[in-house]
Design a protein around this motif. Sequence first.
Motif, PDB file in Angstrom:
ATOM      1  N   LYS A 278      -1.952   1.302 -14.452  1.00 26.49           N
ATOM      2  CA  LYS A 278      -2.457   1.889 -13.211  1.00 26.49           C
ATOM      3  C   LYS A 278      -2.727   3.385 -13.374  1.00 26.49           C
ATOM      4  O   LYS A 278      -2.029   4.077 -14.127  1.00 26.49           O
ATOM      5  CB  LYS A 278      -1.463   1.665 -12.075  1.00 26.49           C
ATOM      6  CG  LYS A 278      -1.346   0.211 -11.640  1.00 26.49           C
ATOM      7  CD  LYS A 278      -0.459   0.061 -10.418  1.00 26.49           C
ATOM      8  CE  LYS A 278      -0.426  -1.395  -9.960  1.00 26.49           C
ATOM      9  NZ  LYS A 278       0.380  -1.570  -8.731  1.00 26.49           N
TER      10      LYS A 278
ATOM     11  N   LEU B   6       3.920   6.094  -5.242  1.00 26.33           N
ATOM     12  CA  LEU B   6       3.983   6.068  -6.688  1.00 26.33           C
ATOM     13  C   LEU B   6       2.642   6.503  -7.275  1.00 26.33           C
ATOM     14  O   LEU B   6       2.080   5.845  -8.130  1.00 26.33           O
ATOM     15  CB  LEU B   6       4.343   4.648  -7.170  1.00 26.33           C
ATOM     16  CG  LEU B   6       5.700   4.122  -6.716  1.00 26.33           C
ATOM     17  CD1 LEU B   6       5.882   2.692  -7.206  1.00 26.33           C
ATOM     18  CD2 LEU B   6       6.827   4.996  -7.203  1.00 26.33           C
ATOM     19  N   ASP B   7       2.141   7.612  -6.754  1.00 26.16           N
ATOM     20  CA  ASP B   7       0.831   8.080  -7.174  1.00 26.16           C
ATOM     21  C   ASP B   7       0.813   8.439  -8.657  1.00 26.16           C
ATOM     22  O   ASP B   7      -0.196   8.304  -9.319  1.00 26.16           O
ATOM     23  CB  ASP B   7       0.420   9.287  -6.314  1.00 26.16           C
ATOM     24  CG  ASP B   7      -1.004   9.712  -6.587  1.00 26.16           C
ATOM     25  OD1 ASP B   7      -1.899   8.886  -6.364  1.00 26.16           O
ATOM     26  OD2 ASP B   7      -1.207  10.849  -7.043  1.00 26.16           O
TER      27      ASP B   7
ATOM     28  N   SER C 174       1.213   7.357 -11.890  1.00 33.16           N
ATOM     29  CA  SER C 174       1.322   6.102 -12.609  1.00 33.16           C
ATOM     30  C   SER C 174       1.247   6.354 -14.106  1.00 33.16           C
ATOM     31  O   SER C 174       0.973   7.456 -14.568  1.00 33.16           O
ATOM     32  CB  SER C 174       0.220   5.143 -12.169  1.00 33.16           C
ATOM     33  OG  SER C 174       0.245   4.968 -10.775  1.00 33.16           O
TER      34      SER C 174
ATOM     35  N   HIS D   6      -3.213   6.726 -10.889  1.00 28.34           N
ATOM     36  CA  HIS D   6      -3.054   7.251  -9.534  1.00 28.34           C
ATOM     37  C   HIS D   6      -2.695   6.129  -8.551  1.00 28.34           C
ATOM     38  O   HIS D   6      -3.192   6.070  -7.432  1.00 28.34           O
ATOM     39  CB  HIS D   6      -4.327   7.979  -9.084  1.00 28.34           C
ATOM     40  CG  HIS D   6      -4.745   9.061 -10.031  1.00 28.34           C
ATOM     41  ND1 HIS D   6      -4.118  10.283 -10.097  1.00 28.34           N
ATOM     42  CD2 HIS D   6      -5.722   9.073 -10.991  1.00 28.34           C
ATOM     43  CE1 HIS D   6      -4.686  11.020 -11.041  1.00 28.34           C
ATOM     44  NE2 HIS D   6      -5.654  10.313 -11.594  1.00 28.34           N
ATOM     45  N   GLY D   7      -1.839   5.230  -9.003  1.00 31.62           N
ATOM     46  CA  GLY D   7      -1.322   4.172  -8.140  1.00 31.62           C
ATOM     47  C   GLY D   7      -2.192   2.944  -8.025  1.00 31.62           C
ATOM     48  O   GLY D   7      -1.851   2.014  -7.299  1.00 31.62           O
ATOM     49  N   LYS D   8      -3.333   2.900  -8.745  1.00 31.72           N
ATOM     50  CA  LYS D   8      -4.242   1.762  -8.618  1.00 31.72           C
ATOM     51  C   LYS D   8      -4.641   1.231  -9.989  1.00 31.72           C
ATOM     52  O   LYS D   8      -4.706   1.975 -10.967  1.00 31.72           O
ATOM     53  CB  LYS D   8      -5.505   2.168  -7.842  1.00 31.72           C
ATOM     54  CG  LYS D   8      -5.259   2.400  -6.365  1.00 31.72           C
ATOM     55  CD  LYS D   8      -6.578   2.404  -5.611  1.00 31.72           C
ATOM     56  CE  LYS D   8      -6.355   2.368  -4.106  1.00 31.72           C
ATOM     57  NZ  LYS D   8      -7.619   2.186  -3.376  1.00 31.72           N
TER      58      LYS D   8
ATOM     59  N   SER E  48       0.836  -1.197   0.000  1.00 36.22           N
ATOM     60  CA  SER E  48       0.000   0.000   0.000  1.00 36.22           C
ATOM     61  C   SER E  48       0.869   1.244   0.000  1.00 36.22           C
ATOM     62  O   SER E  48       0.546   2.256  -0.608  1.00 36.22           O
ATOM     63  CB  SER E  48      -0.922   0.009   1.227  1.00 36.22           C
ATOM     64  OG  SER E  48      -1.773  -1.106   1.218  1.00 36.22           O
TER      65      SER E  48
ATOM     66  N   LYS F 132       3.737   1.486  -1.443  1.00 34.81           N
ATOM     67  CA  LYS F 132       4.205   1.682  -2.800  1.00 34.81           C
ATOM     68  C   LYS F 132       3.153   2.415  -3.623  1.00 34.81           C
ATOM     69  O   LYS F 132       3.467   3.255  -4.447  1.00 34.81           O
ATOM     70  CB  LYS F 132       4.523   0.338  -3.460  1.00 34.81           C
ATOM     71  CG  LYS F 132       5.711  -0.368  -2.858  1.00 34.81           C
ATOM     72  CD  LYS F 132       6.298  -1.390  -3.805  1.00 34.81           C
ATOM     73  CE  LYS F 132       5.287  -2.425  -4.199  1.00 34.81           C
ATOM     74  NZ  LYS F 132       5.853  -3.490  -5.050  1.00 34.81           N
ATOM     75  N   VAL F 133       1.874   2.080  -3.360  1.00 35.91           N
ATOM     76  CA  VAL F 133       0.810   2.777  -4.067  1.00 35.91           C
ATOM     77  C   VAL F 133       0.816   4.245  -3.706  1.00 35.91           C
ATOM     78  O   VAL F 133       0.654   5.120  -4.546  1.00 35.91           O
ATOM     79  CB  VAL F 133      -0.556   2.142  -3.728  1.00 35.91           C
ATOM     80  CG1 VAL F 133      -1.696   3.029  -4.211  1.00 35.91           C
ATOM     81  CG2 VAL F 133      -0.658   0.756  -4.335  1.00 35.91           C
TER      82      VAL F 133
ATOM     83  N   TYR G  90       4.366   7.174   4.673  1.00 42.12           N
ATOM     84  CA  TYR G  90       4.251   5.786   4.230  1.00 42.12           C
ATOM     85  C   TYR G  90       5.533   4.994   4.483  1.00 42.12           C
ATOM     86  O   TYR G  90       5.483   3.818   4.859  1.00 42.12           O
ATOM     87  CB  TYR G  90       3.899   5.735   2.737  1.00 42.12           C
ATOM     88  CG  TYR G  90       2.563   6.341   2.401  1.00 42.12           C
ATOM     89  CD1 TYR G  90       1.387   5.615   2.560  1.00 42.12           C
ATOM     90  CD2 TYR G  90       2.467   7.648   1.916  1.00 42.12           C
ATOM     91  CE1 TYR G  90       0.153   6.164   2.250  1.00 42.12           C
ATOM     92  CE2 TYR G  90       1.241   8.209   1.601  1.00 42.12           C
ATOM     93  CZ  TYR G  90       0.089   7.465   1.765  1.00 42.12           C
ATOM     94  OH  TYR G  90      -1.123   8.018   1.466  1.00 42.12           O
TER      95      TYR G  90
END
Length: 343
Positions: free
Chosen positions: A106, A21-22, A24, A108-110, A15, A17-18, A248
């Motif tokens: 991905k 790394l927003d 993407s 925004h990291g997702k 999480s 890392k997400v 984080y």
Amino acid sequence: MILPHFWIALLVVFSWKVGVLDASAGDADPRYRVCVKGCEETGCVEERCFPHCKFSSNGVSLDGPWYIQEPLYLRWKQWDCQSDCRYHCMIDREKEREALGYGPVKYHGKWPFKRVYGIQEPVSVVFSALNLAMHFQGWLSFFILLYYKLPLKENKKAYYEFASLWHIYGLLSMNSWLWSAVFHSRDVDLTEKLDYSSAVALLGYSLILAILRSFNVRDEASRVMVTAPLLAFVTTHVLFLNFYKLDYGWNMIVCVIMAVAQLLIWAIFAGVTCHPSRWKLWLVVVAGGLAMLLEIYDFPPYQGFVDAHALWHATTIPLTYIWWSFIRDDAEFRTSNLLKKAK
């Protein structure tokens, strides 16, 4: 469960890392950026317009900034124009990429998940809810065993010395999975902090419980000496995340240290004890380790719904059942030994 929550700590790592790394590949796509910008100015993505976005013909807001125009029910759900713009632009862009033969990326990291009734990651929500249900079932069966099946002292208290500690553990576990379900329903600042805080609190308490049970600490003074510094540290860390900075990287370090520490404690306990159910400890360790391959081998959601993380949530459901089975066995084992010594 304690050991499986070692893997929850590693989940926090991913999480993290997400979070860091927003930016993407998806949200760096010029076509996606143009789509979102146009939607935020007009309130529409192609022919789809959102009724809670109100703009004049020249793009000026009619009732103030777009982010305060939401109807009450949308504010409660934390959906807004920006979220809808990003979502529909993402879905349209992914359809274009698929038509060109490209795989998902991905944003925004997702990964690009498809909403179901406004829920961002419906499969993860379902599995989180099932984990919550399994913890409730495990705690309830533990409660029934203690107070209705095993012998009680004259004051109606259980012989098992760690009963109250496991009750608290059960409540913290259910709280953690509750906020996990909420966070996967809608990822906003508040739900993120509640999810992180609940996970940290559970990890910290699990470490305390691992020490107390593995070393068979029964004296109240000794328990306080173990609990006080760890409890103070965990409380300070949660306050730091919520009211100073949601760091984080630092949170990752804290969670991994607490998780590895309790994993080693339980593994050593399983190796040296004569406990009749020690095999369940080993099963949870090995199965949990294999399950974590799902987090390491991250892949995009199948049909926009099931990704590696959702499958990881699924694997923790049977592990939860096994863990509470060990807790019940431990209560029976300790009660039997204490009754034998009392004779």
